[in-house]
Write a protein that holds these residues in place. Structure first.
Motif, short mmCIF file in Angstrom:
data_model
loop_
_atom_site.label_atom_id
_atom_site.label_comp_id
_atom_site.label_asym_id
_atom_site.label_seq_id
_atom_site.Cartn_x
_atom_site.Cartn_y
_atom_site.Cartn_z
N SER A 730 0.67 -1.17 -0.12
CA SER A 730 0.07 -0.02 -0.08
C SER A 730 0.94 1.40 0.03
O SER A 730 2.16 1.02 0.27
N LEU A 731 0.08 2.34 -0.38
CA LEU A 731 1.01 3.60 -0.36
C LEU A 731 0.44 4.48 0.43
O LEU A 731 -0.44 5.52 0.14
N SER A 734 -0.35 8.55 0.48
CA SER A 734 -0.54 9.15 -0.84
C SER A 734 -1.76 10.02 -1.01
O SER A 734 -1.81 11.06 -1.60
N TYR A 774 -0.44 9.04 -7.86
CA TYR A 774 0.26 8.31 -6.89
C TYR A 774 -0.17 6.82 -7.14
O TYR A 774 -1.08 6.25 -6.67
N THR A 775 0.73 5.99 -7.49
CA THR A 775 0.63 4.52 -7.70
C THR A 775 1.61 3.77 -7.83
O THR A 775 2.96 4.25 -7.98
N HIS A 776 1.56 2.60 -8.39
CA HIS A 776 2.75 1.74 -8.56
C HIS A 776 2.84 1.47 -10.03
O HIS A 776 1.69 1.29 -10.82
N ASN A 853 8.92 6.54 -0.89
CA ASN A 853 7.60 7.16 -0.83
C ASN A 853 7.66 8.72 -0.25
O ASN A 853 7.01 9.38 -1.22
N TYR A 857 6.54 12.07 -1.98
CA TYR A 857 5.42 13.08 -1.66
C TYR A 857 6.03 14.34 -1.47
O TYR A 857 5.20 15.46 -1.72
#
Length: 944
Positions: A730-731, A734, A774-776, A853, A857
């Motif tokens: 999980s992020l 984000s 904001y993701t993978h 991460n 941000y």
């Protein structure tokens, strides 16, 4: 009247056998009488059908009387009840054929098209209707060939083969059409196109069970794969042919396959196997005591692939070349044009040996002998007028590059300026020929193949320009060596028009989906044929749309082959500001070249390739590994500083630098300009850096400027968590970062958790001016292409297709490895930022490696802070990175934490007039209004 004549015929058909001859004569007389009588009225449908069939299949040559008869039928058919059925279509087809025999191709095309329109009607969908369509398209293909319209001919041919494959039509034209189509695709170097025709053939073969098809299909497939560099696949196909084709008919093709295997193993570097298979062919010819074109081809291949390319035994090669020319001149089984091109190719090889020996006089004489075969006294410029349908493209492209190389080699000996200028002129003409080739190919993979094949041209052209210190001429070749297909895609979208964009993009989406499905099916699968036919149909329709776009938009069509291109002066006057400069890098096989252009200066220079490749690889390996950076920072300092000095040379790089990189894409901002122990100065401290596919890309997109505040300004997505099957962490936070960013915009659209879906993104991203994700992501996937993950599913690179009008100016992909992908030499890296550029988004921020991460941000929020203040994107990113380094711990000042995000594309501000502070501006306005109102009220009271 009509019925009486028919009854008379039936009566005569039953008289005694002793009067058979008389009966026959009378029947013929009555049929002729009927034909003249029926032309003036509505004829019986069966009689008319048989009459048109007779004129089409039995009558040879042109007859004015027959043409008038057919025209009279056409004029009267509107009165008939069967107007619009297959008889009507048959009449128009026969009329088109008669016009064709007269040489009136335009009227013939019109009649064939009318026949197709009627035969395609739903009511005519039948075996006879499909047969008519096949014949119509076969005729149309011939007519377009006569009119020298290759794209239209391809569409007609593909339509014909599609109907044959889809409807199981048994047609006498099938084998000839398939052979001509595949052969033509192979000759013009459209090897992916040839493989597509092989797939057609494999479907058709199941109905025909033709020994001929069973033999030629593997050969086309093997040769195409070999020329695409897929040697293992080609080897498997050709060896399987040798093992399984034992029939008498197949045995005749074995010498050709052995020759292909000899050529294949030579390219793989296996000289022993190459000579083994080549000698099997030669032994076969010795036993049969025959000499034909195949014999000569094998001799030429052995000479070139083995003795010239591998062992450098030039005298042995020369002897075999001369034998090959002698045989080609004596054989009768090939047509004159084919024979001339084969000799043309051998003469090119002979000339190259003279160049290697330094015998430039004989080299130039031999090149001219080759030209004379095509046109007495000819030169390279004649290639720009020749129809590609009459050219062996692979031979010609290799020949003209070799000719330019010969003049360049001569200059290195003579140092004569005229020799150098001649080389540059030939390279320029060759580039224009490649433009023609690109314009006449529809398959993207074939275009990419030829873009890669042209790399040698651009390297040698830039080398020649470097010798002549001609930065202006070099800039042309730098620009033509990169992202040409991307610029064509953008121009194509502009040329389509809004009403057709949805249809155009839907076809592209269908093709992507069908190709993906077919990858998972075997050719003997029950579904394979249906999906393959759907793929053929969608590709055919897309090619037709692209051809129509070229036909209706002459400016776009001309731009594909236009010799006028942007210049250094254009860049200086229309692209660069006083504080900007452009640095383009060309990565060749033997050297690296750099071209630096500022508002007032230009500098072309050569970079040591061995050092550049070593240092750039070392630099990247440090940058994307925090632990390695920390432990070996001293070694990194030296590597990053050496690479900086190697690239910058003596150029005075401006404070805002635009980089168009070569094959190696790395973050210039992390290069070190100076260092003293642990104290380092990164390039980012003095330079705001952005990247571009080419200067042409920036010039094309310069019309996209600052955006206005208002609705549709910003969309942000953060899935935060992912389905268990994706195995992605999980992020966390984000969504909070996305909320912070959205505060800079009025009416932002924010989607988090489950709402951040793939479909939501595809449906809406084109409507917003700024997109934040904001993701993978990953630079590869199960289907071999980059992928971005959403809350519900994955988005692949090839999915980036939209039918909506594109309003997006800037997309930020805060995910790992979104800036990486597969490198295609001559076009660049196919990554997500390029995919978004291809659909009209001129600027993107992507990451070159997996990133921390919290750092992501922070950096992203800081960038938006500076964007909100009205700074250009490159300056905003620079300021964000510098502020980040001031705020964080010493460890997080390492490039791993801040250098991954790179800006690609235009750098214009994206929030006009500091729109990011709209809330504070609004609050300030209200405060001023309140204060002003209070003062006004006090004045009124005082006045009373």
């Amino acid at each position: 009247m009509k019925q009486r004549y028919l009854l008379s015929i039936l009566y005569l058909a039953n008289i005694s056998r002793t009067k058979a001859r008389i009966r026959t004569y009378i029947c013929i007389f009555l049929l002729l009488t009927i034909s003249s009588s029926l032309s003036a009225q509505c004829p019986d449908r069966d009689v008319l059908f048989k009459r048109t069939l007779y004129l089409r299949d039995s009558v040879k040559g042109f007859s004015e009387d027959y043409l008038k008869e057919l025209l009279q039928y056409k004029a009267n058919i509107d009165k008939c009840a069967y107007k619009g059925d297959t008889t009507h279509a048959s009449l128009l087809l026969t009329l088109g054929l008669m016009y064709s025999r007269r040489g009136d191709f335009l009227n013939a095309v019109a009649s064939a098209k009318q026949s197709i329109a009627i035969a395609s009607l739903p009511k005519n969908k039948s075996a006879s209707g499909n047969g008519l369509l096949v014949t119509d398209y076969a005729l149309l293909g011939k007519l377009y060939d006569s009119l020298h319209l290759p794209m239209e001919k391809k569409y007609a041919t593909d339509s014909c083969l599609s109907i044959i494959a889809k409807e199981n039509v048994q047609s006498p034209y099938t084998l000839r059409i398939l052979f001509d189509a595949a052969d033509h695709a192979f000759d013009i170097g459209d090897y992916h196109g040839c493989l597509n025709y092989v797939k057609y053939g494999e479907i058709i073969q199941k109905n025909y069970n033709s020994a001929y098809l069973a033999s030629v299909l593997p050969m086309w497939k093997g040769l195409s794969l070999m020329n695409l560099g897929r040697y293992e696949d080609a080897e498997n196909i050709l060896l399987q042919f040798v093992e399984t084709h034992n029939s008498k008919e197949s045995q005749a093709y074995l010498p050709i396959v052995y020759g292909n295997l000899g050529q294949l193993y030579a390219r793989k570097g296996d000289i022993r196997q190459s000579l083994y298979y080549s000698n099997k062919v030669l032994e076969n010819y010795r036993k049969s005591k025959t000499e034909d074109a195949g014999h000569a081809t094998v001799l030429n291949n052995i000479a070139f692939e083995v003795y010239y390319n591998k062992t450098h035994e030039y005298d042995k090669a020369l002897d075999l070349y001369r034998q090959a020319i002698k045989i080609f001149k004596s054989v009768k089984e090939i047509d004159e044009q084919t024979r001339d091109f084969e000799i043309f190719n051998v003469l090119d090889n002979v000339a190259n040996i003279y160049v290697k020996k330094g015998d430039f006089n004989n080299a130039m004489k031999t090149f001219q002998q080759a030209f004379d075969l095509l046109e007495p006294g000819g030169s390279e410029t004649m290639l720009l007028q020749m129809s590609l349908a009459n050219v062996q493209v692979k031979y010609v492209t290799g020949f003209v590059i070799d000719l330019g190389d010969a003049w360049l080699a001569k200059y290195k000996v003579t140092h004569a300026t005229a020799d150098l200028e001649k080389a540059i002129s030939i390279y320029h003409t060759t580039d224009r020929f490649f433009d023609r080739l690109k314009a006449e190919q529809s398959d993207v993979q074939s275009k990419l193949f030829w873009r890669e094949s042209s790399h040698r041209l651009y390297e040698h052209a830039i080398e020649a320009c470097n010798f002549s210190h001609n930065a202006d001429a070099a800039f042309y070749f730098f620009e033509k060596s990169r992202a040409i297909l991307l610029n064509d895609q953008i121009r194509e979208l502009d040329a389509i028009g809004k009403k057709d964009v949805v249809k155009f993009m839907q076809l592209k989406r269908n093709i992507v989906l069908l190709e993906r499905i077919l990858k998972d099916l075997t050719s003997d699968s029950s579904q394979y044929r249906d999906y393959q036919n759907q793929l053929f149909d969608n590709k055919k329709r897309l090619e037709k749309m692209q051809d129509d776009i070229r036909g209706h938009n002459k400016a776009y069509s001309q731009s594909l082959v236009d010799s006028v291109f942007i210049t250094v002066k254009n860049v200086q006057e229309r692209l660069l500001e006083n504080d900007q400069s452009l640095l383009e890098i060309f990565s060749g096989d033997s050297a690296i070249y750099a071209l630096h252009v500022s508002k007032t200066e230009k500098n072309l220079y050569k970079i040591d390739k061995k050092q550049y490749d070593k240092l750039s690889l070392c630099f990247l390996q440090y940058c994307d590994d925090a632990d390695k950076l920390n432990r070996f920072f001293g070694a990194f300092e030296k590597c990053a500083n050496d690479l900086y000095k190697l690239i910058a040379g003596t150029s005075k790089l401006k404070s805002r630098l635009i980089v168009s990189p070569g094959d190696n894409f790395f973050p210039f901002e992390a290069l070190i300009t100076s260092y003293n122990g642990p104290i380092v100065k990164y390039m980012i401290e003095d330079h705001a850096i952005s990247y571009t596919y080419s200067a042409k890309f920036l010039m094309t997109n310069k019309v996209r400027n600052s955006v206005d505040a208002g609705n549709g300004q910003f969309m942000g997505m953060a899935p935060v968590t992912y389905p268990a099957g994706m195995h992605l962490p999980s992020l966390q936070n984000s969504d909070a970062s996305l909320d912070n960013i959205s505060d800079y915009f009025s009416s932002p659209a924010v989607y988090v958790t489950k709402k951040a879906s793939r479909q939501q993104f595809l449906d809406e991203f084109s409507q917003y001016q700024v997109i934040q994700l904001y993701t993978h992501a990953a630079d590869s996937s199960a289907i071999g292409e980059p992928v971005i993950y959403f809350a519900d599913s994955a988005l692949y690179l090839s999915d980036i297709i939209t039918g909506n009008t594109m309003n997006t100016n800037f997309i930020v992909l805060s995910a790992c490895q979104t800036g990486t992908g597969r490198l295609y030499r001559g076009e660049g890296v196919f990554s997500f930022n390029r995919a978004f550029a291809a659909v009209g988004i001129p600027s993107s921020l992507t990451n070159l490696w997996s990133v921390n991460n919290e750092s992501t941000y922070q950096l992203t929020e800081l960038m938006y802070k500076y964007l909100a203040q009205g700074f250009p994107k490159d300056v905003a990113l620079q300021k964000a990175k510098l502020e980040f380094m001031k705020k964080v711990s010493k460890e997080r000042t390492l490039p791993y934490y801040w250098a991954a995000p790179v800006l690609v594309g235009t750098v214009d501000p994206v929030i006009a007039g500091g729109g990011g502070y709209w809330k504070y501006v609004l609050g300030g306005t209200l405060l001023i209004a309140v204060i002003g109102g209070g003062m006004y009220m006090r004045k009124r009271k005082a006045g009373r």
